[in-house]
Design a protein around this motif. Structure first.
Motif, PDB file in Angstrom:
ATOM      1  N   GLU A  74       3.662  13.591   1.585  1.00 45.73           N
ATOM      2  CA  GLU A  74       2.312  13.707   2.124  1.00 45.73           C
ATOM      3  C   GLU A  74       1.843  12.284   2.456  1.00 45.73           C
ATOM      4  O   GLU A  74       1.942  11.387   1.609  1.00 45.73           O
ATOM      5  N   ALA A  75       1.387  12.077   3.672  1.00 48.77           N
ATOM      6  CA  ALA A  75       0.976  10.730   4.062  1.00 48.77           C
ATOM      7  C   ALA A  75      -0.302  10.335   3.339  1.00 48.77           C
ATOM      8  O   ALA A  75      -1.157  11.178   3.071  1.00 48.77           O
ATOM      9  N   LYS A  76      -0.400   9.048   3.019  1.00 50.03           N
ATOM     10  CA  LYS A  76      -1.582   8.546   2.324  1.00 50.03           C
ATOM     11  C   LYS A  76      -2.220   7.448   3.159  1.00 50.03           C
ATOM     12  O   LYS A  76      -1.540   6.687   3.840  1.00 50.03           O
ATOM     13  N   ILE A  77      -3.518   7.359   3.049  1.00 52.86           N
ATOM     14  CA  ILE A  77      -4.228   6.326   3.781  1.00 52.86           C
ATOM     15  C   ILE A  77      -5.151   5.618   2.801  1.00 52.86           C
ATOM     16  O   ILE A  77      -5.699   6.241   1.895  1.00 52.86           O
ATOM     17  N   LYS A  78      -5.260   4.289   2.954  1.00 51.78           N
ATOM     18  CA  LYS A  78      -6.246   3.553   2.155  1.00 51.78           C
ATOM     19  C   LYS A  78      -7.438   3.327   3.068  1.00 51.78           C
ATOM     20  O   LYS A  78      -7.345   2.598   4.058  1.00 51.78           O
ATOM     21  N   LEU A  79      -8.525   3.999   2.762  1.00 57.92           N
ATOM     22  CA  LEU A  79      -9.722   3.839   3.595  1.00 57.92           C
ATOM     23  C   LEU A  79     -10.514   2.617   3.172  1.00 57.92           C
ATOM     24  O   LEU A  79     -10.338   2.084   2.090  1.00 57.92           O
ATOM     25  N   SER A  80     -11.364   2.182   4.050  1.00 60.28           N
ATOM     26  CA  SER A  80     -12.209   1.029   3.748  1.00 60.28           C
ATOM     27  C   SER A  80     -13.351   1.035   4.748  1.00 60.28           C
ATOM     28  O   SER A  80     -13.216   1.565   5.862  1.00 60.28           O
ATOM     29  N   LYS A  95       0.820  -1.213   0.000  1.00 57.88           N
ATOM     30  CA  LYS A  95       0.000   0.000   0.000  1.00 57.88           C
ATOM     31  C   LYS A  95       0.851   1.257   0.000  1.00 57.88           C
ATOM     32  O   LYS A  95       1.849   1.341   0.729  1.00 57.88           O
ATOM     33  N   LEU A  96       0.398   2.218  -0.771  1.00 60.92           N
ATOM     34  CA  LEU A  96       1.023   3.536  -0.809  1.00 60.92           C
ATOM     35  C   LEU A  96       0.741   4.239   0.512  1.00 60.92           C
ATOM     36  O   LEU A  96      -0.422   4.426   0.882  1.00 60.92           O
ATOM     37  N   VAL A  97       1.783   4.619   1.249  1.00 63.46           N
ATOM     38  CA  VAL A  97       1.555   5.296   2.534  1.00 63.46           C
ATOM     39  C   VAL A  97       2.051   6.737   2.527  1.00 63.46           C
ATOM     40  O   VAL A  97       1.748   7.507   3.441  1.00 63.46           O
ATOM     41  N   ALA A  98       2.818   7.120   1.514  1.00 67.11           N
ATOM     42  CA  ALA A  98       3.231   8.519   1.415  1.00 67.11           C
ATOM     43  C   ALA A  98       3.632   8.815  -0.019  1.00 67.11           C
ATOM     44  O   ALA A  98       4.141   7.940  -0.736  1.00 67.11           O
TER      45      ALA A  98
END
Lengths: 559, 559
Positions: free
Chosen positions: A418-424, A411-414
Motif C-alpha cells: 500500500e503506497a504511503k505519503i508523508k503529508l505536510s 521516508k516510508l513510501v509503501a
C-alpha cells in the motif's frame, strides 16, 4: 594500546574497494543509530507488523549551496554497512539496559537479524542527482529497513554534501588549476577529516594534505612547510647544515650560493628593496628545506613580507638549486591580497627569467595560494586574472561553511503493497508515494534534459518515443519530451544478501563525477542564479500521487 | 568482516576514562596529520635542529558564535594520542613512498620516536577559556612537537566548538529545560556524530539519540518514534495486537478503551474538531506504541494535524494508559509554530485535567519540540512564553551552522630558549612569544575579572596583592587589579612519558563546565552584544613582547 585500533592488517597500500572503509568503519555498526529506531522496531515487533514488506526512499529536497545540482556519494559505505549489519552480544546487552520490561524474545529476534531480506536499488556513486529522486530505495521487512535509516543518512549526507562542495570548487577553478584539500585540522574530528579528504577527491580535488587519507585511500598527498618552520631559523648560525651535493655529485655550500644569487639579482633588478629588509632567517629556512628536498622545493614566502623578502629569498634558492642541477617546484602564499601578490610574484619571476634564456623555466614555477579560500574567492580571483596555479583549501571546503548539512531524509513510501505519503503543510515537503524508478532523459545535444520518476511497474521510457513529463505538484506544468537516449538511474546494488556489483575504485568514481558534470548543461551549473533542473513524474505516477494525497489529506472544517 | 573493527573487547559498559576513546580512536594516530608536518620534520632532522628545545602554544584568536567565551574540550583525546604516539611499520613503509630520496636513517629516527621527551601544560578540560590564552603549551624536541600539530588541532577544534555551542543552547534554554542532541544523521560521518554526542553532553545537554554514544560514553539515550512509524498504521485493521495487560494484571483491549476515552472527551469538550478529522491510523500507532512501552509513552503528534488529530489521539491514549495504571510521559511536535502549538496543547491538556481531580498529572506531561532549532529559536520561543519542556536539536547543534570552525592555531613561541613571534599585518594575528603561564583573577563577588599571562619564570599573582594588568597590544589600556583569589590555569598534564592526572569522567567534565559558566559574569555570557572578557599580560611580558616584536619587524622603506 588497546584502544588504538589500527587498520594495519587490512591495508594493502593503495586504493581498492576493500580499503575504502578501513578503520573508518570501526564505528559503522547497528548501534550507530538514533534510539527511536530501536524503540520503533520493538513496537513493530510487538505489533507483529515487523515483517510487513516496506519500501523507504532516501532523498533530499533541495540542492545545497544555492546550486542546482548535487553529487551523490557514500554508496559504498552504505553497502558495506548493510553487508556487515549484525548486533553483537554486547550491543544486545546494552540495549537490554535501555529497554527495561521489553520481552526477551525481541532480543533473540535482534540477534538473528541481518540484511539478507533487504533489497537496495540505488543511483551509481558519483552521479549528478537532484531533489526528490530516491538516491537509495530500500525495501524489505519493515523493522529492518527502519533500523537502517539513521546510519544510511549519516553515511550519505556529509559525503554527498562535501563531494558537491568540492565539485563546485572545481567548476569555479576550471579544469587546469590544481586543487588541494587542507582541511584536516578544521574537520569534525578524525573521521570527519578523513571523510572530507575522500569525498573531496571524488568531487574533483587533486590531492590532500591528510597523510592517513593517502595511506588508506591512495589519494595523492601534498604539502610543504608552515610558518613555524620558517620561524625556526633566525640567522645564519641556525643553519647547521649547508653542504649540499649537486646533481653531478660535487659538494657545495648552498647557503653561500643562494646569498650570491640574491646579491646578483638585487644588483641587476631594482625592486625598491634594501637588503636590510630581506629576512636572514627566511633564507636559512629555504636553504634547509632545499637541502632536504632538492627535487621538491616549494617555499612558503609570506612569513615576513612576500615582496620585500619572501620572493627574493625564494628566487635566490631557485637559482642556486638550478645551478646545482635541480628544478624547483614553486612557492606558496598564505595571506594578503592573493591576486595582487600572485601577479607581482609572477612579474618578478618573469623579470629574472628574462635575464637569461636558460632561466625561462623560472617564469612558470607553481604559485600555490591558501588562506580562507571559498568558491566566491576563486571566482573573484579569476576575474582579477590571478597567477595562481594551485589552491589549498581547508575550512570552507570541509565544514561546508555555506551550508553545513544536506538534509537527506528517509521516508516510508509503501507498506504491505500500500503506497504511503508523508503529508505536510509545505508542498515541497510532501513525499512521492510508492515504489518508483527514475530515468534520465537526454536530448539531441547529448546533455540531459530532465529526470522522470515512474511507478516501478511502468514501462520505461524509450529513445525515440515521446513521453509526457509532468511536474509532480503543479498541474499545468507538463511537457512532451522526445528522448535521444534514456538512462535508467536505479540499479540493484544489494540483493540476495550480497553486493551485486564490483564496486568502482575512488578514481573511477572521481572520473564518473567529471563525466556526469560534463553532461549537465552549463546553466544548471553556473554559480549565479542557476536554472533548476526538472524532475518530473509520469502521467500515471502523477495521478497516483494525487489520488493518494486526496485519500490521506483530512477534510478541514471551517467554523 | 575484517574492516568492521568493533570496540567489543574494550567496552566495560559504562563511561570511564579508558572507554572515552574506544573505537573512535582507531584513526587517531601519527599519520592523521598534514603531510607538511612530515616534510618539515625531515628538514629539521636533515638540518640537525630536530632536537632543539621548542615550545608551541595551541590557542584560538576569536570566540565563536559572536560570543565572548569558549568551552575547552578534547584534552583527554589529545593526551591519549600523545600517550600512544608511535609510527607503525606500515606507516613508515607508506612514508617511504611519499618521500623518495630521503635518507634511510630518518625512517629509523621516526621508528624510535615517541612523546616521552614532550611536556604538555594545559587548561583543565571543560574550562571557560578566552582568545590568545594557550589551551595547550607543548614543549620538547622541535621535530616531535611539530609533528603533533595537526592531530592536536583536529582533536581540540571541533570538540571545543561543539561544546561551546551546546553550552550556548543551555544558557538560552535555562537550567530546567531538557536538551537532547539528535544530530547523528547530519554530522560529518560516523565519528563526527559520536564526537558531537560526547561534547554536547559536556556542554550541558542531557542526552542524545545516538545509541552508540550511550554505549561507549555512558550518555543517557533518548528517543521515541518517527513519522514513518505513525504512517505504518492506516486503519484499525493494521493494529494486530490490541490486548494489553493492565498494571494489576487484567487483560483489556487498549484500542477500544482509547476510542472510548476519545469519544468521551470529544463529547465533553468542544474543540471545533469533527471526528472525521481525527486520524484513525495515528490512534492505532499510538496504541501500538503504548502497548510496547506502557511506562515510556511519548507520542509524535504532528503527522496529520496537531490540534485536530494528534493531541486528541494522544490524550485518548494517555487516559487509557492511566486507567490501566501507567503514567504517560508526553508528546513531541516536529513542525509548525512550536510556541503556539505548545501553548494550545498545554491548554487542551489542562482542559482535560480539569475534568477530574485524578487527572491533574495530565496538565504536566512533557512537551518535546524539535525541527530546525537553534539558539535564536529558543530565545524567541522564550519570549513567546512557550510550554515546551524539552528540545531535540540536531543540525544546527552538530554542524555549528553559525560558525562551523573554531580556528585554533599552533604557533612556535620559543626555540633553543629564544622567544619567537609570528608577525602579521593584522595585530590580532600576532602571537605572544615565549613560554607563559596563565592565571585567572577573581574579584570579591566571586566572579572572574580577567585572565593574565605571565612569563613562566615570573612570580605568580597572589590574592590580596595588587597587580598591574596590561592589554597586550594597546599601550594605554592597563589596570591595577586586586585579586580576591588567583587560579593558575595551566597544569602539567603530560610529562615523564605519562599522563599526570587521573582524568575526570565525562560527567565530571560536564559539571566543571556548569561551575565555570556560573563563575563567569552574565554580561560576558549574554547572547546580544556580550562584553569581551579581558585577557591581559604582566608588565614584564608586555615589555618582552614589544621588544621581540620590534627586533623582528622589518624596517620599511618608503620611496
Amino acid at each position: 594500546m588497546a584502544f588504538l585500533l589500527r587498520p594495519e592488517t587490512m591495508n594493502g597500500g593503495t586504493a581498492s574497494n576493500g580499503l575504502h572503509l578501513n578503520g573508518q568503519d570501526s564505528l559503522v555498526q547497528p548501534l550507530l543509530t538514533d534510539f527511536y529506531q530501536i524503540s520503533m522496531t520493538y513496537s513493530y515487533w510487538r505489533s507483529q507488523i515487523h515483517n510487513e514488506p516496506a519500501v523507504f526512499d532516501l532523498f533530499f529536497r533541495k540542492n545545497p549551496f544555492q546550486g542546482e545540482f548535487t553529487i551523490f556519494a557514500g554508496l559504498e559505505d552504505c553497502l558495506r554497512f548493510v553487508e556487515n549489519f549484525k548486533f553483537s552480544v554486547s550491543d544486545i546487552d546494552f540495549l537490554r539496559t535501555l529497554l527495561p520490561g521489553v520481552e526477551e524474545d525481541f532480543f533473540e529476534y535482534l540477534k538473528e537479524m541481518d540484511c539478507s531480506a533487504v533489497t537496495i536499488h540505488a543511483i551509481t556513486e558519483g552521479s549528478v542527482v537532484f531533489p526528490k529522486v530516491p538516491l537509495l530505495s530500500v525495501s524489505g521487512p519493515l523493522a529492518i529497513c527502519q533500523l537502517l535509516e539513521t546510519t544510511l543518512l549519516n553515511l550519505v549526507n556529509y559525503s554527498s554534501l562535501v563531494a558537491t562542495n568540492a565539485a563546485r570548487f572545481r567548476l569555479a577553478a576550471g579544469p587546469k588549476t590544481n586543487l588541494l584539500e587542507f582541511g584536516l585540522r578544521r574537520a569534525q574530528g578524525p573521521n570527519g577529516g578523513l571523510a572530507a579528504s575522500k569525498y573531496c577527491y571524488i568531487g574533483g580535488f587533486d590531492g590532500t594534505s591528510n597523510v592517513l587519507a593517502g595511506k588508506l585511500f591512495g589519494i595523492p598527498v601534498k604539502g610543504t612547510q608552515a610558518h613555524s618552520f620558517i620561524c625556526s631559523f633566525s640567522a645564519e648560525k641556525d643553519l647547521r647544515v649547508r653542504e649540499f651535493k649537486t646533481k653531478d655529485g660535487k659538494m657545495i655550500d648552498l647557503y653561500a650560493l643562494a646569498m650570491k644569487k640574491r646579491d646578483d639579482i638585487m644588483d641587476k633588478l631594482f625592486w625598491g628593496v634594501s637588503s636590510s629588509e630581506v629576512s636572514e632567517g627566511e633564507l636559512c629556512a629555504f636553504v634547509a628545506y632545499a637541502i632536504a628536498f632538492p627535487n621538491g622545493f616549494l617555499a612558503l614566502i609570506d612569513t615576513y613580507d612576500v615582496l620585500r623578502s619572501g620572493v627574493l629569498n625564494f628566487i635566490a634558492v631557485c637559482l642556486a638549486l638550478s645551478e646545482c642541477g635541480y628544478r624547483p617546484i614553486g612557492c606558496r602564499i598564505d595571506s594578503g591580497d592573493l591576486s595582487y601578490l600572485s601577479k607581482e610574484i609572477r612579474a618578478r619571476l618573469r623579470n629574472v627569467a628574462e635575464l637569461d634564456e636558460s632561466l625561462s623555466w623560472l617564469a612558470k614555477v607553481t604559485i600555490v595560494a591558501s588562506n580562507d579560500i571559498n568558491e566566491e574567492t576563486i571566482i573573484s580571483l579569476n576575474e582579477q586574472k590571478h597567477e595562481i596555479d594551485s589552491f589549498g583549501v581547508g575550512t570552507h571546503l570541509v565544514t561546508c561553511q555555506k551550508q553545513p548539512a544536506l538534509g537527506c531524509v528517509y521516508k516510508l513510501v509503501a507498506i504491505a503493497n500500500e503506497a504511503k505519503i508523508k503529508l505536510s503543510q509545505e508542498v515541497a515537503k510532501i513525499s512521492i508515494p510508492g515504489r518508483k524508478m527514475c530515468y534520465r532523459i537526454y536530448g539531441r545535444s547529448g546533455s540531459s534534459i530532465l529526470d522522470i520518476l515512474l511507478l516501478h511497474d511502468e514501462k520505461p521510457p524509450e529513445a525515440g518515443h515521446q513521453i509526457l513529463c509532468r511536474h509532480p505538484f503543479e498541474e499545468s506544468k507538463r511537457a512532451l519530451v522526445l528522448p535521444s537516449r534514456v538512462e535508467p538511474l536505479h540499479k540493484l546494488f544489494w540483493g540476495d544478501g550480497k553486493i551485486q556489483y564490483d564496486l568502482p575504485t575512488l578514481a573511477d568514481i572521481r572520473t564518473h563525477v567529471r563525466v556526469e558534470l560534463d553532461r549537465l548543461r552549463n546553466d544548471h551549473k553556473r554559480q549565479l542564479n542557476p536554472t533548476p533542473y526538472k524532475v518530473s513524474v509520469s502521467e500515471r505516477l502523477y495521478n497516483f500521487l494525487h489520488s493518494i494525497w486526496l485519500q490521506n489529506a483530512p477534510i478541514g472544517q471551517l467554523d
